[in-house]
Design an enzyme around this catalytic site. Structure first.
Site, PDB file in Angstrom:
ATOM      1  N   VAL A 222       0.825  -1.215   0.000  1.00 18.14           N
ATOM      2  CA  VAL A 222       0.000   0.000   0.000  1.00 18.14           C
ATOM      3  C   VAL A 222       0.856   1.260   0.000  1.00 18.14           C
ATOM      4  CG1 VAL A 222      -1.607   1.338   1.425  1.00 18.14           C
ATOM      5  CG2 VAL A 222      -2.033  -1.072   0.994  1.00 18.14           C
TER       6      VAL A 222
ATOM      7  N   LYS B  64      -6.467  -3.194  -5.155  1.00 13.49           N
ATOM      8  CA  LYS B  64      -6.366  -4.649  -5.217  1.00 13.49           C
ATOM      9  C   LYS B  64      -4.956  -5.005  -5.640  1.00 13.49           C
ATOM     10  CE  LYS B  64      -9.383  -4.885  -8.633  1.00 13.49           C
ATOM     11  NZ  LYS B  64      -9.662  -3.466  -8.814  1.00 13.49           N
ATOM     12  N   GLU B  65      -4.302  -5.901  -4.909  1.00 14.54           N
ATOM     13  CA  GLU B  65      -2.997  -6.346  -5.385  1.00 14.54           C
ATOM     14  C   GLU B  65      -3.181  -6.943  -6.775  1.00 14.54           C
ATOM     15  OE1 GLU B  65      -0.909  -8.827  -2.557  1.00 14.54           O
ATOM     16  OE2 GLU B  65      -1.359  -7.391  -0.980  1.00 14.54           O
TER      17      GLU B  65
ATOM     18  N   GLY C  30     -14.277 -21.387  -5.614  1.00 13.47           N
ATOM     19  CA  GLY C  30     -12.895 -21.858  -5.752  1.00 13.47           C
ATOM     20  C   GLY C  30     -12.360 -22.399  -4.443  1.00 13.47           C
TER      21      GLY C  30
ATOM     22  N   GLY D 295      -8.050 -15.659   0.102  1.00 13.56           N
ATOM     23  CA  GLY D 295      -6.815 -15.609   0.889  1.00 13.56           C
ATOM     24  C   GLY D 295      -6.250 -14.220   0.806  1.00 13.56           C
TER      25      GLY D 295
ATOM     26  N   CYS E 116      -5.613  -9.388   3.161  1.00 12.42           N
ATOM     27  CA  CYS E 116      -6.701  -8.521   3.636  1.00 12.42           C
ATOM     28  C   CYS E 116      -7.952  -9.269   4.075  1.00 12.42           C
ATOM     29  CB  CYS E 116      -7.062  -7.509   2.546  1.00 12.42           C
ATOM     30  SG  CYS E 116      -5.748  -6.311   2.311  1.00 12.42           S
TER      31      CYS E 116
ATOM     32  N   LYS F 228      -7.855 -11.632   7.296  1.00 11.10           N
ATOM     33  CA  LYS F 228      -7.529 -10.940   8.559  1.00 11.10           C
ATOM     34  C   LYS F 228      -8.573  -9.871   8.873  1.00 11.10           C
ATOM     35  CE  LYS F 228      -4.389  -7.110   7.427  1.00 11.10           C
ATOM     36  NZ  LYS F 228      -5.232  -5.969   7.698  1.00 11.10           N
TER      37      LYS F 228
HETATM   38  N1  LIG Z   1      -2.068  -5.274   0.566  1.00 12.66           N
HETATM   39  C1  LIG Z   1      -3.271  -4.858   0.201  1.00 12.66           C
HETATM   40  O1  LIG Z   1      -3.820  -5.273  -0.828  1.00 12.66           O
HETATM   41  C2  LIG Z   1      -4.015  -3.858   1.042  1.00 12.66           C
HETATM   42  C3  LIG Z   1      -5.133  -3.206   0.486  1.00 12.66           C
HETATM   43  C4  LIG Z   1      -5.808  -2.276   1.268  1.00 12.66           C
HETATM   44  C5  LIG Z   1      -5.404  -2.018   2.570  1.00 12.66           C
HETATM   45  N2  LIG Z   1      -4.329  -2.695   3.091  1.00 12.66           N
HETATM   46  C6  LIG Z   1      -3.918  -2.372   4.454  1.00 12.66           C
HETATM   47  O2  LIG Z   1      -2.803  -1.476   4.392  1.00 12.66           O
HETATM   48  C7  LIG Z   1      -1.883  -1.734   5.453  1.00 12.66           C
HETATM   49  C8  LIG Z   1      -0.519  -2.081   4.875  1.00 12.66           C
HETATM   50  O3  LIG Z   1      -0.651  -3.277   4.119  1.00 12.66           O
HETATM   51  P1  LIG Z   1       0.535  -3.791   3.173  1.00 12.66           P
HETATM   52  O4  LIG Z   1      -0.012  -4.956   2.430  1.00 12.66           O
HETATM   53  O5  LIG Z   1       1.109  -2.652   2.440  1.00 12.66           O
HETATM   54  O6  LIG Z   1       1.565  -4.311   4.287  1.00 12.66           O
HETATM   55  P2  LIG Z   1       3.093  -4.711   4.067  1.00 12.66           P
HETATM   56  O7  LIG Z   1       3.390  -5.690   5.144  1.00 12.66           O
HETATM   57  O8  LIG Z   1       3.331  -5.064   2.645  1.00 12.66           O
HETATM   58  O9  LIG Z   1       3.880  -3.350   4.351  1.00 12.66           O
HETATM   59  C9  LIG Z   1       3.964  -2.734   5.603  1.00 12.66           C
HETATM   60  C10 LIG Z   1       5.341  -2.103   5.709  1.00 12.66           C
HETATM   61  O10 LIG Z   1       5.400  -1.318   6.890  1.00 12.66           O
HETATM   62  C11 LIG Z   1       6.738  -1.388   7.392  1.00 12.66           C
HETATM   63  N3  LIG Z   1       6.726  -0.914   8.787  1.00 12.66           N
HETATM   64  C12 LIG Z   1       6.234  -1.503   9.891  1.00 12.66           C
HETATM   65  N4  LIG Z   1       6.398  -0.702  10.960  1.00 12.66           N
HETATM   66  C13 LIG Z   1       7.003   0.426  10.526  1.00 12.66           C
HETATM   67  C14 LIG Z   1       7.416   1.643  11.149  1.00 12.66           C
HETATM   68  N5  LIG Z   1       7.203   1.868  12.451  1.00 12.66           N
HETATM   69  N6  LIG Z   1       8.011   2.576  10.393  1.00 12.66           N
HETATM   70  C15 LIG Z   1       8.211   2.369   9.071  1.00 12.66           C
HETATM   71  N7  LIG Z   1       7.823   1.245   8.422  1.00 12.66           N
HETATM   72  C16 LIG Z   1       7.221   0.283   9.142  1.00 12.66           C
HETATM   73  C17 LIG Z   1       7.088  -2.847   7.197  1.00 12.66           C
HETATM   74  O11 LIG Z   1       8.497  -3.043   7.218  1.00 12.66           O
HETATM   75  C18 LIG Z   1       6.476  -3.130   5.818  1.00 12.66           C
HETATM   76  O12 LIG Z   1       7.409  -2.899   4.782  1.00 12.66           O
HETATM   77  C19 LIG Z   1      -2.521  -2.857   6.275  1.00 12.66           C
HETATM   78  O13 LIG Z   1      -3.278  -2.293   7.306  1.00 12.66           O
HETATM   79  C20 LIG Z   1      -3.438  -3.540   5.276  1.00 12.66           C
HETATM   80  O14 LIG Z   1      -4.504  -4.202   5.904  1.00 12.66           O
HETATM   81  C21 LIG Z   1      -3.619  -3.580   2.351  1.00 12.66           C
END
Ligand SMILES: NC(=O)c1ccc[n+]([C@@H]2O[C@H](COP(=O)([O-])OP(=O)(O)OC[C@H]3O[C@@H](n4cnc5c(N)ncnc54)[C@H](O)[C@@H]3O)[C@@H](O)[C@H]2O)c1
Length: 442
Positions: free
Chosen positions: A11, A152-153, A254, A258, A261, A264
Protein backbone atom coordinates in the site's frame (compact mmCIF):
# COMPACT_ATOMS: atom_id res chain seq x y z
CA UNK A 1 3.12 19.08 -1.37
CA UNK A 2 5.73 17.50 0.85
CA UNK A 3 4.56 14.00 1.78
CA UNK A 4 5.98 11.26 3.97
CA UNK A 5 4.63 7.73 3.79
CA UNK A 6 5.49 5.49 6.73
CA UNK A 7 5.57 1.85 5.62
CA UNK A 8 6.69 1.01 2.09
CA UNK A 9 4.76 -2.23 1.57
CA UNK A 10 2.12 -2.97 -1.07
CA UNK A 11 0.00 0.00 0.00
CA UNK A 12 2.61 2.55 1.07
CA UNK A 13 4.87 1.99 -1.91
CA UNK A 14 2.04 2.25 -4.41
CA UNK A 15 0.59 5.35 -2.73
CA UNK A 16 4.04 6.93 -2.44
CA UNK A 17 5.09 6.48 -6.03
CA UNK A 18 1.67 7.49 -7.43
CA UNK A 19 1.67 10.66 -5.30
CA UNK A 20 5.21 11.40 -6.50
CA UNK A 21 3.98 10.78 -10.04
CA UNK A 22 1.40 13.56 -9.68
CA UNK A 23 4.12 16.06 -8.75
CA UNK A 24 4.46 15.86 -4.97
CA UNK A 25 7.78 15.39 -3.20
CA UNK A 26 7.48 12.04 -1.41
CA UNK A 27 9.63 10.33 1.20
CA UNK A 28 8.82 6.66 1.78
CA UNK A 29 10.13 5.44 5.11
CA UNK A 30 10.39 1.81 6.14
CA UNK A 31 12.08 0.03 9.04
CA UNK A 32 13.15 -2.78 6.70
CA UNK A 33 16.71 -1.81 5.75
CA UNK A 34 16.99 -4.36 2.96
CA UNK A 35 13.77 -3.12 1.37
CA UNK A 36 14.98 0.48 1.47
CA UNK A 37 18.38 -0.50 0.07
CA UNK A 38 16.72 -2.33 -2.84
CA UNK A 39 14.37 0.57 -3.56
CA UNK A 40 17.16 3.11 -3.55
CA UNK A 41 19.10 1.02 -6.02
CA UNK A 42 16.07 0.95 -8.34
CA UNK A 43 14.97 -2.62 -7.49
CA UNK A 44 11.35 -3.24 -6.62
CA UNK A 45 10.69 -5.66 -3.75
CA UNK A 46 7.09 -6.45 -4.79
CA UNK A 47 5.53 -7.74 -7.99
CA UNK A 48 3.02 -5.13 -9.15
CA UNK A 49 2.34 -4.07 -12.69
CA UNK A 50 3.47 -0.52 -13.57
CA UNK A 51 5.25 0.18 -10.30
CA UNK A 52 8.80 -0.09 -11.60
CA UNK A 53 8.36 2.72 -14.07
CA UNK A 54 6.73 5.02 -11.50
CA UNK A 55 9.54 4.40 -9.04
CA UNK A 56 12.32 4.95 -11.55
CA UNK A 57 10.66 8.11 -12.87
CA UNK A 58 10.14 9.40 -9.32
CA UNK A 59 13.76 8.69 -8.36
CA UNK A 60 15.10 10.25 -11.55
CA UNK A 61 13.00 13.39 -11.09
CA UNK A 62 14.16 13.70 -7.47
CA UNK A 63 10.53 13.65 -6.29
CA UNK A 64 10.72 10.24 -4.61
CA UNK A 65 13.17 8.94 -2.06
CA UNK A 66 13.40 6.04 0.34
CA UNK A 67 14.80 6.06 3.84
CA UNK A 68 14.86 4.07 7.05
CA UNK A 69 14.69 7.33 8.99
CA UNK A 70 10.99 8.17 9.24
CA UNK A 71 11.74 11.06 11.63
CA UNK A 72 13.67 12.89 8.94
CA UNK A 73 10.71 12.66 6.58
CA UNK A 74 8.16 13.60 9.23
CA UNK A 75 10.03 16.80 10.14
CA UNK A 76 9.40 18.41 6.74
CA UNK A 77 6.09 16.78 5.74
CA UNK A 78 2.81 18.63 5.17
CA UNK A 79 1.05 15.27 5.01
CA UNK A 80 2.08 12.02 6.68
CA UNK A 81 0.50 8.77 5.54
CA UNK A 82 0.60 5.80 7.91
CA UNK A 83 0.65 2.65 5.77
CA UNK A 84 2.26 0.11 8.07
CA UNK A 85 0.94 -3.44 8.48
CA UNK A 86 -1.91 -4.28 10.84
CA UNK A 87 -1.46 -8.05 11.09
CA UNK A 88 -3.82 -10.25 13.08
CA UNK A 89 -2.99 -10.44 16.77
CA UNK A 90 -3.38 -13.70 18.70
CA UNK A 91 -7.12 -13.28 19.26
CA UNK A 92 -7.74 -12.18 15.65
CA UNK A 93 -7.96 -8.48 16.50
CA UNK A 94 -5.80 -6.11 14.47
CA UNK A 95 -2.37 -5.74 16.04
CA UNK A 96 -1.78 -2.00 16.27
CA UNK A 97 1.86 -2.09 17.45
CA UNK A 98 3.27 -0.86 14.13
CA UNK A 99 0.65 1.87 13.88
CA UNK A 100 1.40 3.13 17.38
CA UNK A 101 5.16 3.01 16.72
CA UNK A 102 4.58 5.23 13.71
CA UNK A 103 2.40 7.53 15.84
CA UNK A 104 5.23 7.98 18.34
CA UNK A 105 7.70 8.91 15.60
CA UNK A 106 5.18 11.40 14.23
CA UNK A 107 4.51 12.88 17.67
CA UNK A 108 8.21 13.40 18.30
CA UNK A 109 8.96 15.11 14.99
CA UNK A 110 5.91 16.58 13.27
CA UNK A 111 5.76 20.15 12.05
CA UNK A 112 2.86 22.44 13.03
CA UNK A 113 -0.32 22.04 10.99
CA UNK A 114 0.65 18.68 9.48
CA UNK A 115 -2.14 16.32 8.39
CA UNK A 116 -1.75 12.71 9.57
CA UNK A 117 -3.56 10.24 7.35
CA UNK A 118 -4.36 6.68 8.45
CA UNK A 119 -4.14 4.48 5.38
CA UNK A 120 -3.62 1.20 7.18
CA UNK A 121 -6.80 -0.80 7.75
CA UNK A 122 -7.66 -0.19 11.40
CA UNK A 123 -10.64 -0.79 13.69
CA UNK A 124 -12.99 2.05 14.51
CA UNK A 125 -11.40 4.28 17.11
CA UNK A 126 -7.79 3.72 16.03
CA UNK A 127 -7.38 7.09 14.32
CA UNK A 128 -8.41 8.69 17.62
CA UNK A 129 -5.90 6.48 19.48
CA UNK A 130 -3.21 7.66 17.10
CA UNK A 131 -4.27 11.26 17.62
CA UNK A 132 -3.98 10.77 21.41
CA UNK A 133 -0.57 9.09 21.09
CA UNK A 134 0.75 11.98 18.98
CA UNK A 135 -0.79 14.60 21.29
CA UNK A 136 0.96 13.02 24.27
CA UNK A 137 4.27 13.88 22.63
CA UNK A 138 3.68 17.32 21.17
CA UNK A 139 1.79 20.55 21.83
CA UNK A 140 1.89 21.53 18.16
CA UNK A 141 -1.40 21.63 16.24
CA UNK A 142 -2.04 18.82 13.71
CA UNK A 143 -4.99 17.22 11.90
CA UNK A 144 -6.16 13.65 11.53
CA UNK A 145 -7.75 11.88 8.56
CA UNK A 146 -8.84 8.29 7.92
CA UNK A 147 -8.28 7.41 4.29
CA UNK A 148 -8.67 3.61 3.94
CA UNK A 149 -7.15 2.02 0.88
CA UNK A 150 -9.22 -0.06 -1.53
CA UNK A 151 -6.55 -1.04 -4.06
CA UNK A 152 -6.37 -4.65 -5.22
CA UNK A 153 -3.00 -6.35 -5.39
CA UNK A 154 -2.31 -7.17 -9.01
CA UNK A 155 -4.03 -3.94 -10.15
CA UNK A 156 -2.76 -1.72 -7.35
CA UNK A 157 -1.20 1.06 -9.41
CA UNK A 158 -4.20 1.37 -11.73
CA UNK A 159 -6.56 1.27 -8.74
CA UNK A 160 -4.66 4.12 -7.09
CA UNK A 161 -4.41 6.22 -10.24
CA UNK A 162 -8.05 5.63 -11.27
CA UNK A 163 -9.96 4.90 -8.05
CA UNK A 164 -13.68 3.98 -8.09
CA UNK A 165 -13.97 6.24 -5.09
CA UNK A 166 -11.78 7.74 -2.40
CA UNK A 167 -13.10 7.65 1.15
CA UNK A 168 -11.88 10.28 3.62
CA UNK A 169 -12.89 10.60 7.23
CA UNK A 170 -12.04 14.10 8.42
CA UNK A 171 -12.96 16.44 11.22
CA UNK A 172 -11.31 19.67 10.09
CA UNK A 173 -11.45 21.89 7.02
CA UNK A 174 -7.69 21.80 6.75
CA UNK A 175 -7.68 17.98 6.46
CA UNK A 176 -10.53 18.09 3.95
CA UNK A 177 -8.84 20.67 1.71
CA UNK A 178 -5.57 18.81 1.88
CA UNK A 179 -7.17 15.54 0.73
CA UNK A 180 -9.08 17.35 -2.04
CA UNK A 181 -5.83 18.80 -3.32
CA UNK A 182 -3.93 15.50 -3.14
CA UNK A 183 -6.58 13.38 -4.81
CA UNK A 184 -7.81 15.87 -7.41
CA UNK A 185 -5.42 14.57 -10.12
CA UNK A 186 -6.80 11.02 -9.69
CA UNK A 187 -10.55 11.74 -9.79
CA UNK A 188 -10.78 13.97 -12.82
CA UNK A 189 -13.22 11.60 -14.51
CA UNK A 190 -15.73 12.33 -11.77
CA UNK A 191 -15.36 9.37 -9.48
CA UNK A 192 -16.31 10.55 -6.04
CA UNK A 193 -14.15 11.74 -3.21
CA UNK A 194 -16.46 10.84 -0.33
CA UNK A 195 -16.04 12.78 2.88
CA UNK A 196 -17.44 11.52 6.15
CA UNK A 197 -16.59 11.35 9.82
CA UNK A 198 -13.51 9.39 10.86
CA UNK A 199 -15.29 6.43 12.52
CA UNK A 200 -17.49 5.84 9.45
CA UNK A 201 -14.45 5.90 7.15
CA UNK A 202 -12.67 3.34 9.31
CA UNK A 203 -15.70 1.06 9.30
CA UNK A 204 -16.32 1.49 5.55
CA UNK A 205 -13.11 -0.39 4.82
CA UNK A 206 -14.05 -3.39 6.97
CA UNK A 207 -17.63 -3.39 5.72
CA UNK A 208 -16.42 -3.44 2.10
CA UNK A 209 -14.06 -6.36 2.69
CA UNK A 210 -16.68 -8.19 4.73
CA UNK A 211 -19.18 -7.94 1.87
CA UNK A 212 -16.64 -9.18 -0.67
CA UNK A 213 -15.70 -12.10 1.56
CA UNK A 214 -19.39 -12.93 2.12
CA UNK A 215 -20.02 -13.10 -1.63
CA UNK A 216 -17.18 -15.56 -2.08
CA UNK A 217 -18.19 -17.77 0.84
CA UNK A 218 -21.80 -17.79 -0.30
CA UNK A 219 -20.80 -18.88 -3.79
CA UNK A 220 -18.55 -21.57 -2.34
CA UNK A 221 -21.45 -22.97 -0.35
CA UNK A 222 -23.67 -22.88 -3.43
CA UNK A 223 -20.87 -24.72 -5.24
CA UNK A 224 -21.18 -27.52 -2.67
CA UNK A 225 -24.89 -27.63 -3.32
CA UNK A 226 -24.26 -27.70 -7.08
CA UNK A 227 -22.07 -30.76 -6.75
CA UNK A 228 -24.80 -32.54 -4.80
CA UNK A 229 -27.62 -31.61 -7.14
CA UNK A 230 -26.05 -31.62 -10.61
CA UNK A 231 -26.30 -27.84 -11.02
CA UNK A 232 -23.29 -25.93 -12.37
CA UNK A 233 -21.90 -23.06 -10.28
CA UNK A 234 -20.51 -21.29 -13.36
CA UNK A 235 -23.98 -21.09 -14.90
CA UNK A 236 -25.43 -20.01 -11.57
CA UNK A 237 -22.71 -17.33 -11.32
CA UNK A 238 -23.56 -15.89 -14.72
CA UNK A 239 -27.27 -16.00 -13.99
CA UNK A 240 -26.91 -14.31 -10.63
CA UNK A 241 -24.19 -11.83 -11.57
CA UNK A 242 -26.12 -10.39 -14.51
CA UNK A 243 -28.64 -8.94 -12.05
CA UNK A 244 -27.51 -5.30 -11.72
CA UNK A 245 -28.56 -5.32 -8.07
CA UNK A 246 -25.97 -8.04 -7.48
CA UNK A 247 -23.21 -7.46 -10.05
CA UNK A 248 -20.67 -9.94 -11.31
CA UNK A 249 -17.53 -9.33 -9.20
CA UNK A 250 -16.36 -11.65 -6.43
CA UNK A 251 -18.76 -14.43 -7.34
CA UNK A 252 -16.21 -17.06 -8.31
CA UNK A 253 -16.30 -20.35 -6.44
CA UNK A 254 -12.90 -21.86 -5.75
CA UNK A 255 -10.44 -22.71 -3.03
CA UNK A 256 -11.52 -19.84 -0.79
CA UNK A 257 -10.34 -16.29 -0.32
CA UNK A 258 -6.81 -15.61 0.89
CA UNK A 259 -4.28 -12.82 0.83
CA UNK A 260 -3.31 -10.18 3.30
CA UNK A 261 -6.70 -8.52 3.64
CA UNK A 262 -9.95 -10.51 3.49
CA UNK A 263 -9.12 -13.26 6.02
CA UNK A 264 -7.53 -10.94 8.56
CA UNK A 265 -10.05 -8.13 8.14
CA UNK A 266 -13.04 -10.44 8.51
CA UNK A 267 -11.57 -11.88 11.71
CA UNK A 268 -10.62 -8.43 13.00
CA UNK A 269 -14.07 -6.89 12.51
CA UNK A 270 -15.72 -9.89 14.17
CA UNK A 271 -13.43 -9.48 17.20
CA UNK A 272 -13.70 -5.72 17.44
CA UNK A 273 -17.50 -5.92 17.15
CA UNK A 274 -17.53 -8.52 19.94
CA UNK A 275 -15.61 -6.09 22.11
CA UNK A 276 -18.49 -3.64 21.54
CA UNK A 277 -21.06 -6.29 22.43
CA UNK A 278 -22.14 -6.75 18.80
CA UNK A 279 -22.32 -10.24 17.32
CA UNK A 280 -21.51 -10.29 13.58
CA UNK A 281 -22.90 -13.80 13.24
CA UNK A 282 -23.09 -13.65 9.45
CA UNK A 283 -19.39 -12.91 9.25
CA UNK A 284 -18.51 -15.71 11.65
CA UNK A 285 -20.20 -18.09 9.20
CA UNK A 286 -18.39 -16.45 6.29
CA UNK A 287 -15.03 -17.06 7.97
CA UNK A 288 -15.90 -20.64 8.94
CA UNK A 289 -17.06 -21.41 5.42
CA UNK A 290 -13.80 -20.06 4.07
CA UNK A 291 -11.65 -22.08 6.47
CA UNK A 292 -13.42 -25.17 5.24
CA UNK A 293 -13.10 -24.11 1.62
CA UNK A 294 -9.30 -23.86 1.69
CA UNK A 295 -9.23 -27.66 1.99
CA UNK A 296 -11.81 -28.38 -0.72
CA UNK A 297 -9.15 -29.60 -3.14
CA UNK A 298 -7.45 -31.72 -0.50
CA UNK A 299 -10.78 -33.39 0.23
CA UNK A 300 -11.27 -34.09 -3.48
CA UNK A 301 -7.73 -35.46 -3.74
CA UNK A 302 -8.22 -37.79 -0.75
CA UNK A 303 -11.53 -38.98 -2.16
CA UNK A 304 -9.80 -39.83 -5.43
CA UNK A 305 -6.54 -41.34 -4.08
CA UNK A 306 -7.37 -42.41 -0.50
CA UNK A 307 -5.92 -41.03 2.74
CA UNK A 308 -2.36 -42.21 2.20
CA UNK A 309 -0.63 -40.27 -0.56
CA UNK A 310 2.80 -41.84 -0.04
CA UNK A 311 4.76 -42.00 -3.27
CA UNK A 312 2.38 -39.79 -5.21
CA UNK A 313 3.58 -36.64 -6.95
CA UNK A 314 1.46 -33.54 -7.38
CA UNK A 315 2.10 -30.59 -9.68
CA UNK A 316 0.84 -27.33 -8.17
CA UNK A 317 0.07 -24.51 -10.59
CA UNK A 318 -0.04 -21.27 -8.64
CA UNK A 319 1.29 -20.26 -5.23
CA UNK A 320 0.20 -16.61 -4.94
CA UNK A 321 -3.22 -16.03 -3.38
CA UNK A 322 -4.39 -14.63 -6.70
CA UNK A 323 -2.93 -13.90 -10.14
CA UNK A 324 -0.68 -10.90 -10.90
CA UNK A 325 0.82 -10.71 -7.42
CA UNK A 326 3.63 -12.47 -5.57
CA UNK A 327 1.78 -12.20 -2.25
CA UNK A 328 1.37 -15.53 -0.44
CA UNK A 329 -0.08 -14.23 2.83
CA UNK A 330 -2.88 -16.69 3.72
CA UNK A 331 -2.67 -18.20 0.23
CA UNK A 332 -4.66 -21.46 -0.11
CA UNK A 333 -1.62 -23.01 -1.87
CA UNK A 334 0.17 -23.18 1.48
CA UNK A 335 -2.49 -25.27 3.24
CA UNK A 336 -2.83 -27.51 0.19
CA UNK A 337 0.92 -28.11 -0.23
CA UNK A 338 1.32 -28.80 3.49
CA UNK A 339 -1.63 -31.23 3.57
CA UNK A 340 -0.30 -33.18 0.57
CA UNK A 341 3.22 -33.32 2.01
CA UNK A 342 1.83 -34.31 5.41
CA UNK A 343 0.23 -37.36 3.80
CA UNK A 344 3.42 -38.50 2.16
CA UNK A 345 3.14 -36.94 -1.31
CA UNK A 346 5.77 -34.87 -3.05
CA UNK A 347 4.83 -31.51 -4.53
CA UNK A 348 6.36 -29.62 -7.46
CA UNK A 349 5.14 -26.06 -7.70
CA UNK A 350 5.20 -23.36 -10.33
CA UNK A 351 4.13 -19.74 -10.09
CA UNK A 352 5.10 -16.93 -12.47
CA UNK A 353 5.77 -14.47 -9.61
CA UNK A 354 5.63 -16.03 -6.15
CA UNK A 355 8.31 -18.77 -6.16
CA UNK A 356 10.94 -16.58 -4.54
CA UNK A 357 8.51 -15.52 -1.78
CA UNK A 358 7.55 -19.14 -1.26
CA UNK A 359 11.14 -20.35 -1.05
CA UNK A 360 12.18 -17.57 1.29
CA UNK A 361 9.20 -17.16 3.62
CA UNK A 362 6.56 -19.86 3.27
CA UNK A 363 7.04 -23.35 1.89
CA UNK A 364 10.85 -23.27 1.79
CA UNK A 365 12.14 -26.53 0.34
CA UNK A 366 9.11 -28.52 1.48
CA UNK A 367 8.14 -28.37 -2.20
CA UNK A 368 10.25 -28.43 -5.36
CA UNK A 369 10.05 -25.49 -7.74
CA UNK A 370 9.82 -25.91 -11.51
CA UNK A 371 11.31 -23.54 -14.08
CA UNK A 372 8.03 -23.46 -15.96
CA UNK A 373 4.55 -24.90 -15.60
CA UNK A 374 5.23 -27.82 -17.93
CA UNK A 375 8.34 -28.95 -16.11
CA UNK A 376 6.22 -29.20 -12.94
CA UNK A 377 4.13 -31.87 -14.66
CA UNK A 378 6.90 -34.38 -15.27
CA UNK A 379 5.83 -37.67 -13.71
CA UNK A 380 2.94 -36.04 -11.80
CA UNK A 381 0.02 -38.19 -10.69
CA UNK A 382 -2.19 -35.12 -10.79
CA UNK A 383 -2.17 -31.42 -11.54
CA UNK A 384 -3.67 -29.10 -8.92
CA UNK A 385 -4.60 -25.63 -10.22
CA UNK A 386 -4.61 -23.23 -7.28
CA UNK A 387 -4.16 -19.77 -8.85
CA UNK A 388 -5.82 -18.74 -12.10
CA UNK A 389 -2.82 -17.12 -13.82
CA UNK A 390 -3.68 -16.37 -17.42
CA UNK A 391 -0.94 -18.62 -18.78
CA UNK A 392 -2.53 -21.67 -17.11
CA UNK A 393 -5.89 -21.24 -18.76
CA UNK A 394 -5.13 -22.56 -22.24
CA UNK A 395 -2.24 -24.95 -21.76
CA UNK A 396 -0.71 -27.21 -24.36
CA UNK A 397 -2.76 -30.33 -23.65
CA UNK A 398 -0.42 -32.60 -25.57
CA UNK A 399 2.36 -31.67 -23.13
CA UNK A 400 0.09 -32.42 -20.18
CA UNK A 401 -0.79 -35.81 -21.60
CA UNK A 402 2.83 -36.60 -22.44
CA UNK A 403 4.49 -35.39 -19.26
CA UNK A 404 2.01 -36.46 -16.57
CA UNK A 405 1.99 -39.99 -15.17
CA UNK A 406 -1.82 -39.85 -15.07
CA UNK A 407 -4.25 -37.42 -16.73
CA UNK A 408 -5.91 -36.05 -13.58
CA UNK A 409 -6.64 -32.37 -12.89
CA UNK A 410 -7.97 -30.82 -9.66
CA UNK A 411 -9.22 -27.46 -10.83
CA UNK A 412 -9.47 -25.15 -7.83
CA UNK A 413 -10.37 -22.11 -9.95
CA UNK A 414 -12.68 -23.64 -12.54
CA UNK A 415 -10.39 -22.63 -15.37
CA UNK A 416 -11.20 -25.65 -17.54
CA UNK A 417 -14.54 -26.75 -19.03
CA UNK A 418 -15.70 -30.16 -17.77
CA UNK A 419 -17.07 -31.31 -21.14
CA UNK A 420 -13.86 -30.50 -22.95
CA UNK A 421 -11.80 -32.16 -20.24
CA UNK A 422 -13.84 -35.32 -20.69
CA UNK A 423 -13.26 -35.31 -24.43
CA UNK A 424 -9.52 -34.75 -23.89
CA UNK A 425 -9.50 -37.86 -21.72
CA UNK A 426 -8.72 -36.09 -18.43
CA UNK A 427 -10.24 -36.80 -15.08
CA UNK A 428 -11.35 -33.36 -13.92
CA UNK A 429 -12.38 -32.21 -10.46
CA UNK A 430 -13.53 -28.59 -10.52
CA UNK A 431 -15.44 -26.78 -7.75
CA UNK A 432 -19.23 -26.82 -7.99
CA UNK A 433 -19.34 -28.38 -11.46
CA UNK A 434 -19.64 -31.80 -13.01
CA UNK A 435 -16.84 -34.08 -11.76
CA UNK A 436 -15.24 -36.28 -14.43
CA UNK A 437 -14.13 -39.41 -12.57
CA UNK A 438 -12.12 -42.41 -13.80
CA UNK A 439 -15.23 -44.19 -15.10
CA UNK A 440 -16.01 -41.37 -17.53
CA UNK A 441 -12.55 -41.27 -19.08
CA UNK A 442 -12.21 -45.05 -19.38
N1 LIG B 1 -2.07 -5.27 0.57
C1 LIG B 1 -3.27 -4.86 0.20
O1 LIG B 1 -3.82 -5.27 -0.83
C2 LIG B 1 -4.01 -3.86 1.04
C3 LIG B 1 -5.13 -3.21 0.49
C4 LIG B 1 -5.81 -2.28 1.27
C5 LIG B 1 -5.40 -2.02 2.57
N2 LIG B 1 -4.33 -2.70 3.09
C6 LIG B 1 -3.92 -2.37 4.45
O2 LIG B 1 -2.80 -1.48 4.39
C7 LIG B 1 -1.88 -1.73 5.45
C8 LIG B 1 -0.52 -2.08 4.88
O3 LIG B 1 -0.65 -3.28 4.12
P1 LIG B 1 0.54 -3.79 3.17
O4 LIG B 1 -0.01 -4.96 2.43
O5 LIG B 1 1.11 -2.65 2.44
O6 LIG B 1 1.57 -4.31 4.29
P2 LIG B 1 3.09 -4.71 4.07
O7 LIG B 1 3.39 -5.69 5.14
O8 LIG B 1 3.33 -5.06 2.65
O9 LIG B 1 3.88 -3.35 4.35
C9 LIG B 1 3.96 -2.73 5.60
C10 LIG B 1 5.34 -2.10 5.71
O10 LIG B 1 5.40 -1.32 6.89
C11 LIG B 1 6.74 -1.39 7.39
N3 LIG B 1 6.73 -0.91 8.79
C12 LIG B 1 6.23 -1.50 9.89
N4 LIG B 1 6.40 -0.70 10.96
C13 LIG B 1 7.00 0.43 10.53
C14 LIG B 1 7.42 1.64 11.15
N5 LIG B 1 7.20 1.87 12.45
N6 LIG B 1 8.01 2.58 10.39
C15 LIG B 1 8.21 2.37 9.07
N7 LIG B 1 7.82 1.25 8.42
C16 LIG B 1 7.22 0.28 9.14
C17 LIG B 1 7.09 -2.85 7.20
O11 LIG B 1 8.50 -3.04 7.22
C18 LIG B 1 6.48 -3.13 5.82
O12 LIG B 1 7.41 -2.90 4.78
C19 LIG B 1 -2.52 -2.86 6.28
O13 LIG B 1 -3.28 -2.29 7.31
C20 LIG B 1 -3.44 -3.54 5.28
O14 LIG B 1 -4.50 -4.20 5.90
C21 LIG B 1 -3.62 -3.58 2.35
Amino acid sequence: MEITVIGAGYVGLVAGCCLAGSGNRVTCADVDEEKVRLLNSGDVPIYESGIERLISEGLAAGRLRFTTDAAEGVRTADVIFVAVGTPPGEDGRADLDFVLDAARTIGDHLRPGAVVVMKSTVPVGTTELVRAEIARRTDLPFHMCSNPEFLKEGDAVADFLYPDRVVCGVDSDRARRCMEELYEPFIRSGNPLIFMDIASAELTKYAANAMLAARISMMNQFADLCEQTGADIERVRRGVGSDPRIGSAFLYAGTGYGGSCLPKDVRAIIRSAEAQGVDLGILRSVAEANDRQTTVLVRKILKRFGDDLTGLRFALWGLAFKPRTDDMREAPSRAIAEALRGRGASVVAHDPAAMEQSREFYLGDAVDYAENEYEALDGADALVVVTEWLQYRRPDWSQLARRMARPIVFDGRNVFEPDRMASRGFEHYPVGRRQIGPAETA
